[in-house]
Write an enzyme that holds these catalytic residues in place. Structure first.
Site, PDB file in Angstrom:
ATOM      1  N   GLU A 140      15.132 108.595  73.395  1.00 50.40           N
ATOM      2  CA  GLU A 140      14.201 107.473  73.543  1.00 50.40           C
ATOM      3  C   GLU A 140      13.240 107.826  74.654  1.00 50.40           C
ATOM      4  O   GLU A 140      13.636 107.977  75.813  1.00 50.40           O
ATOM      5  CB  GLU A 140      14.901 106.163  73.852  1.00 50.40           C
ATOM      6  CG  GLU A 140      13.890 105.012  73.829  1.00 50.40           C
ATOM      7  CD  GLU A 140      14.450 103.679  74.258  1.00 50.40           C
ATOM      8  OE1 GLU A 140      14.180 103.281  75.404  1.00 50.40           O
ATOM      9  OE2 GLU A 140      15.161 103.051  73.451  1.00 50.40           O
ATOM     10  N   CYS A 148      10.528 100.928  79.188  1.00 52.24           N
ATOM     11  CA  CYS A 148       9.926 101.747  78.137  1.00 52.24           C
ATOM     12  C   CYS A 148       9.294 100.909  77.034  1.00 52.24           C
ATOM     13  O   CYS A 148       8.345 101.343  76.390  1.00 52.24           O
ATOM     14  CB  CYS A 148      10.969 102.703  77.553  1.00 52.24           C
ATOM     15  SG  CYS A 148      12.453 101.885  76.937  1.00 52.24           S
TER      16      CYS A 148
END
Length: 536
Positions: free
Chosen positions: A273, A307
């Site tokens: 990720e 994020c």
């Protein structure tokens, strides 16, 4: 971000004035024993800097590559006995951890704030997410990993099934921005799938992971099944990838590429990720107050160091001015500051490096013609690393802030002439992690969402809705990564699929004495029959 000494430093040298009173030298020593440094013996230490006062927190042993090798070997030896337990027995450990985590959440929220600087509500969100994941995988993990019957080669005479087997030793490299959620939330399904884990704590937030490792030991996790190693990625990250059977990495796209390349050379799987430049689209029919509130929550949560946080806000021209007014009002209502309670909405940035990056992005944009509508500056009067929640307009492609991930409390407003124009801006660049659409027409918003390049899209929510839907996968596309956490894929990725096929009639093939021509003719007849019956 960290300082390294040549010899062990006593924990009594910590000087941060924000050290929680309950964090005694004895508690620190009890956590440090969970650092896996059997070769070096912790001869060197690293000490992070507390964001609230930029003073040292507490030293922890710093691992060497040889320590990582030894830690992985110990984990591999422990893994067989752990995998031999039933899923229910492993789940009992995780559920006890769940209860202890909820019971002692004030401690871990204090540590997260001390090490990372976020507001307390955002620290609590980490507790919420990890507790939900622990409970979910403890209850549903067996179903996700259950044997799957499949149609065998010859009906009745043969049978086949797919079974899941643990990878062995899983490596988890987690970042500083969500030290509990990303460091522990990924470890829980790996452990429940029967793996041992080597987790690398980020140098900024090692105490959070070590506190959690001690809590899992109290819940009954065997000593070597989860090994925690500490140190900068440049020093030990490669050793982690070199000594595990699968790697889970969360971090920057640049580092993710290196991890993927290294994993590929070893022919092991990797889940990545990576970075995002996440858009939020306000359609002409949106509830503007709702959209402004959702934008503020998604853009400034965790001080923008998330994020999936929103960095680009794309607004239909017909409602642009009205939305801007609502957004600025909502932004001005955010309380920025530092406290170990729920009195502030936005906390500090995590490090001087983060402050410098955010300031550089905003200053570059302003120098090239962007307009500051709110914020746009550091707030040292509130804390050494505080930065005001910032709204800009007039951001153009040549500005670093346009498509470069800022990772701070900064958003840029864009005007779109229609849905197609909004979609073009939303899909600009190569990131594809998270996105959001605000609209009263849920069907139209759903159709629009499917055209956005992103691993997750939230409708009438900024970022949390998809991340909190833990039965669904979460991850990125394009340069935002590959693989998923959460849901079935979030635990199955830590396993290998094995096909077990059995025959009641012996080897499949021509019968004794049967010619190959006759066997082929029978096979062709079967093909035609199955086609007529629409089988397979």
């Amino acid at each position: 971000m960290t300082a390294t000494a040549d010899a062990p430093t006593p924990v009594t040298t910590t000087t941060s004035s924000h050290r929680p009173a309950w964090v005694t030298d004895r508690r620190l020593a009890s956590w440090n024993r969970w650092v896996a440094c059997p070769v070096s013996g912790g001869a060197k230490t690293l000490t992070a800097i507390a964001p609230y006062d930029e003073m040292p927190t507490a030293p922890v042993p710093a691992c060497t590559p040889d320590d990582v090798v030894a830690a992985a070997e110990a984990a591999r030896r422990a893994q067989a006995d752990w995998a031999a337990l039933t899923h229910g027995a492993r789940a009992e450990v995780i559920l006890r951890f769940h209860d202890l985590l909820v019971e002692r959440q004030d401690e871990i929220m204090d540590l997260i704030q001390w090490e990372m600087g976020k507001a307390r509500f955002h620290a609590w969100q980490e507790v919420l997410q990890v507790a939900n994941l622990a409970r979910h995988y403890a209850v549903h993990g067996a179903k996700y990993l259950a044997d799957r019957k499949v149609r065998a080669a010859i009906p009745v005479a043969t049978k086949a099934r797919e079974v899941r087997k643990p990878k062995g030793v899983v490596g988890i490299i987690s970042p500083w921005n969500y030290p509990l959620y990303l460091g522990v939330g990924d470890a829980i399904p790996a452990l429940l799938a029967g793996n041992a884990v080597v987790g690398k704590a980020d140098p900024q937030t090692p105490l959070t992971l070590l506190w959690t490792r001690a809590l899992l030991a109290e819940a009954g996790l065997p000593e070597h099944v989860w090994q925690v190693v500490t140190g900068p990625g440049a020093a030990i990250g490669e050793a982690v990838v070199d000594n595990v059977d699968y790697i889970s990495f969360t971090g920057s796209t640049a580092t993710g590429r290196l991890v993927a390349q290294h994993a590929a050379r070893r022919l092991i799987g990797a889940s990545l990720e990576l970075g995002g430049k996440n858009p939020l689209v306000v359609r002409a029919d949106a509830d503007l107050q709702q959209a402004a509130r959702g934008t503020v929550m998604a853009a400034f949560a965790n001080t923008g160091q998330m994020c999936i946080h929103i960095e680009r806000v794309i607004v239909h021209t017909d409602v642009y001015d009205a939305f801007k007014e609502a957004l600025l009002a909502a932004t001005s209502g955010q309380k920025l500051g530092q406290a170990f309670d729920f009195s502030y909405d936005i906390g500090s940035l995590a490090s001087r490096a983060q402050l410098e990056k955010v300031s550089a992005h905003v200053d570059d944009a302003v120098a090239k013609g962007a307009t500051v509508l709110a914020g746009g500056k550091a707030r040292p009067d509130l804390g050494p690393l505080c930065y005001a929640p910032t709204v800009l307009e007039g951001v153009t492609d040549e500005m670093d802030l346009c498509l470069g991930e800022t990772f701070g409390p900064v958003i840029a407003l864009y005007r779109a002439s229609d849905d197609e124009d909004a979609l073009r801006v939303a899909n600009q660049g190569r990131a594809g992690l998270s996105a959001s659409v605000f609209s009263k027409d849920l069907d139209a918003a759903d159709a629009f969402a499917r055209r956005i390049r992103a691993g997750s899209v939230n409708i009438n929510d900024g970022a949390a809705l998809a991340a909190g839907s833990i039965e669904a996968g979460m991850g990125g596309v394009a340069e935002s990564g590959s693989g998923r956490r959460h849901g079935g894929e979030g635990i199955r990725k830590y396993t290998d699929s094995q096909t077990v096929a059995a025959s009641r009639i012996g080897p499949v093939g021509p019968l004794p004495g049967q010619t190959l021509e006759k066997f082929v003719a029978m096979g062709n007849g079967q093909l035609k029959l199955l086609r007529r019956l629409k089988v397979r």
